[in-house]
Design an enzyme around this catalytic site. Structure first.
Site, mmCIF file in Angstrom:
data_model
loop_
_atom_site.group_PDB
_atom_site.id
_atom_site.type_symbol
_atom_site.label_atom_id
_atom_site.label_comp_id
_atom_site.label_asym_id
_atom_site.label_seq_id
_atom_site.Cartn_x
_atom_site.Cartn_y
_atom_site.Cartn_z
ATOM 1 N N GLU A 123 13.278 -47.064 29.502
ATOM 2 C CA GLU A 123 13.343 -46.410 28.325
ATOM 3 C C GLU A 123 14.213 -47.050 27.439
ATOM 4 O O GLU A 123 14.147 -46.734 26.224
ATOM 5 C CB GLU A 123 14.142 -45.022 28.658
ATOM 6 C CG GLU A 123 13.097 -44.114 29.468
ATOM 7 C CD GLU A 123 11.963 -43.687 28.649
ATOM 8 O OE1 GLU A 123 12.067 -43.761 27.561
ATOM 9 O OE2 GLU A 123 11.104 -43.147 29.418
ATOM 10 N N GLU A 144 1.731 -43.136 29.625
ATOM 11 C CA GLU A 144 2.142 -42.004 29.228
ATOM 12 C C GLU A 144 1.754 -41.689 27.725
ATOM 13 O O GLU A 144 1.974 -42.437 26.827
ATOM 14 C CB GLU A 144 3.647 -41.854 29.338
ATOM 15 C CG GLU A 144 4.185 -40.388 28.761
ATOM 16 C CD GLU A 144 5.654 -40.383 29.136
ATOM 17 O OE1 GLU A 144 6.320 -40.848 30.082
ATOM 18 O OE2 GLU A 144 6.387 -39.532 28.185
#
Length: 667
Positions: free
Chosen positions: A181, A257
């Site tokens: 992230e 994703e």
């Protein structure tokens, strides 16, 4: 015969209407070779706690939901299931428990992802299983919010989870992603590959970097060892585009994703557009929806951002949303290992088409004409484009030239009448000289296929929607709980697990225990306190009662709460009414989880290693609290928030137990 003449002949034979002069022709052929291998369409459970309420559904509704997701030829018929490797941390909508809370601790039965993978495999033995850690227990980072200072520890932690999946659940994890992230670590990826191989997991493939295309693709191009370690370049929310450097790696390109959009009909349109255009624009061969099923409290972040909705286990109600049937347009008529044709692209008046083959004579063509405003995804921003109704003529050539008939499935979004139809089987399409013409309206999805096994599965309507029970009790007396979490509790920081207190021969043998003792490594700003919410976010007037047991001497603290207004990524700023007691013999009432805005405080006589009963009542603008059945404080003024969940929690990352939880609420 010229293609244009063929189009006219076919249209006349088939009785199609429309301005034939405006019909555009498209060739579908394998004569010049094929495109990339198709790797599948999937759903993501986790990142985080997005399937939390699913496990609490009663039968037969829980199995029905799973059928709509995973059973081949029934609903979404997903090819891929990606799950979170729980890290004891808030990772969007809640925390998921780790298999290793502590360095000397291993338990491969915590959480619900093991169960979910087994249920998916039960329905589709060929489903691809993927995993990714969104966070790590604090011990992995050795006090830092970063997991790669000790990459051997992190690699061993991840590999242990994969080994545990096989040893305890007979699950073969085929892909593992990289926590990324903020950034990725090339040395860790190489070490992970080495650790997997050393552990006999040579067939497990690595996806990197589960964030953006850059900078990982440059690193892969420049570092041969890293290139050998990475099998798939995975990007989040690529907007249907890849980059030239990603294509140069010659790796598989996945939207590892994607979607993350409210699952109304605009969300269905978003999903229809990106499922086609991820390949047309970006040569992306797998697309995975965050999330699999919206099975978390509706007032948490990203409400209903799943392929379907199942957020009421207490009523049994669930909703099969449009993305389920949009998925079926591709998944029911293809399989991983099929190959895209090179002849895919955009339609002349907007929209797109893809075609895939199994190399054995079967062909599936998926067409979408989603307009801009009816296909906006949550991210990234969608540039303007136009789609208008059109006639399209498709000419099958190469090995497909002899096909005489195609099965037809159609979905029509109708945003004016709100009477859309999804995954409707139409009469077969006859072909003349390998050619057919179709009149395409705006906001439609078509599948033309040689596969004859498609089905729009159905069950009797689920029970009507209902609010959370206004009277709720749980004594946690479950000797062999099917899951480590108690029903309907949604952990937002920390992990609350069933616990057997062998040192207590009295009424508190079976309890709920908060087990996270240090701040985890996470990309989300977890609260400094632990908290688990439950109930109806619209609750205003209620009484929350719970027995509490502090295990930390002197500095320990626990609370019960009402009107908790926030969770998920916003949990640090949660407000409500929080009734705290501490092991130093004091109490405090605050209007925030951080404990900064104090409404009342004083002496309580509470100590660690003893049970106390807390009762909090909130009615209108006033709150009062009892300790062990006696009033401790009253008439604290509470102006905001007006409503929210009930909750339990601890003052810090510390061990504490809870028992005999009860709520009585008014609507």
């Amino acid at each position: 015969m010229e293609l244009r003449k063929l189009a006219v002949v076919a249209a006349l034979v088939l009785g199609l209407t429309g301005a034939l002069s405006s019909s555009t022709s498209y060739v579908l052929s394998d004569a010049q070779g094929l495109g990339r291998l198709f790797d599948g369409i999937g759903g993501l459970s986790g990142g985080g706690a997005t399937s939390r309420l699913l496990v609490n559904y009663p039968e037969p509704f829980r199995s029905q939901i799973l059928d709509f997701l995973f059973t081949p030829g029934f609903g979404a018929s997903l090819h891929i299931l990606k799950v979170e490797i729980g890290g004891d941390a808030q990772s969007t909508d809640g925390t998921e428990p780790s298999h290793m809370h502590y360095e000397n601790d291993e338990n491969y039965f915590r959480g619900y992802e093991w169960w979910l993978m087994k249920e998916a495999k039960k329905r589709n033995p060929n489903i691809t299983l993927m995993s990714l850690p969104w966070a790590f227990p604090g011990w992995v980072g050795h006090g830092k919010n970063w997991p790669y200072d000790f990459p051997d520890i992190t690699a061993a932690y991840v590999v242990n989870w994969i080994l545990g999946a096989k040893q305890y659940h007979d699950l073969d994890i085929q892909y593992v992603g990289i926590w990324n992230e903020r950034n990725y670590d090339s040395n860790y990826i190489k070490l992970l590959r080495y650790t997997l191989d050393k552990s006999g997991l040579e067939t497990v493939r690595i996806i990197a970097s589960d964030n953006l295309w850059e900078p990982v693709v440059q690193s892969v191009l420049l570092d041969p060892e890293l290139s050998r370690a990475v099998d798939v370049i995975g990007a989040h929310y690529p907007g249907t585009n890849s980059v030239k450097e990603a294509l140069k790696t010659q790796k598989k390109l996945w939207a590892s994703e994607d979607y993350s959009t409210f699952n109304d009909e605009v969300g269905g349109g978003c999903w229809a557009r990106i499922l086609n255009q991820n390949y047309v624009n970006g040569l992306i061969t797998a697309t995975i929806s965050w999330n699999l099923v919206a099975s978390y409290y509706e007032d948490l972040p990203f409400s209903r951002d799943g392929l379907m909705t199942a957020e009421e286990p207490w009523s049994g109600n669930y909703v099969v949303e449009s993305p389920i049937w949009i998925t079926a347009h591709t998944t029911q008529f293809t399989q991983p290992g099929w190959t895209y044709l090179q002849t895919v692209g955009h339609l002349a008046q907007g929209g797109s088409y893809v075609a895939l083959t199994d190399g054995k004579g079967n062909l599936t063509v998926v067409i979408e004409t989603m307009t801009h405003d009816h296909s906006v995804c949550i991210r990234p921003p969608l540039p303007p484009f136009n789609v208008t109704s059109q006639n399209a003529t498709f000419q099958l050539e190469g090995s497909f030239a002899s096909i005489k008939e195609l099965q037809v499935w159609r979905s029509q979004f109708n945003f004016k009448t709100q009477k859309s139809s999804f995954f409707e089987k139409l009469p077969p399409q006859k072909l003349l000289n390998g050619l057919f013409t179709i009149k395409l309206a705006e906001d439609e999805v078509y599948t033309f296929t040689t596969i004859t096994t498609g089905q729009k599965g159905s069950y009797p309507a689920s029970p009507p929607s209902a609010r959370f029970p206004k009277v709720y009790k749980d004594d946690f007396n479950v000797r062999t709980p099917p899951f480590s979490e108690a029903p309907d509790f949604a952990d937002q920081t920390g992990v609350f697990e069933y616990y057997v207190n062998m040192s207590d021969p009295g009424p508190h043998v079976f309890t709920l225990r908060q087990v996270v003792t240090e701040r985890p490594v996470t990309w989300v700003a977890d609260a400094d306190q632990t908290i688990s919410v439950i109930g109806d976010h619209q609750w205003e007037n209620l009484t929350v009662t719970c027995d509490v047991f502090m295990e930390r001497v002197e500095t320990g603290g626990v609370f019960v709460a009402a009107r908790v207004d926030k969770g998920g990524q916003s949990v640090r700023s949660a407000r409500g009414v929080f009734f705290w007691v501490f092991a130093d013999g004091t109490y405090k009432v605050t209007s925030d989880l951080a404990g900064q805005t104090v409404l009342a405080e004083g002496k309580s006589g509470t100590r660690a290693h003893g049970w106390h009963t807390l009762s909090l009542t909130v009615a209108g603008p006033y709150a009062s609290g009892q300790l062990n059945g006696y009033p401790l404080w009253k008439n604290a003024v509470v102006l905001t928030p007006k409503n929210g969940w009930a909750a339990i929690g601890t003052h810090a990352f510390e061990l504490a137990q809870f028992d005999n939880f009860a709520v009585v609420a008014e609507y």
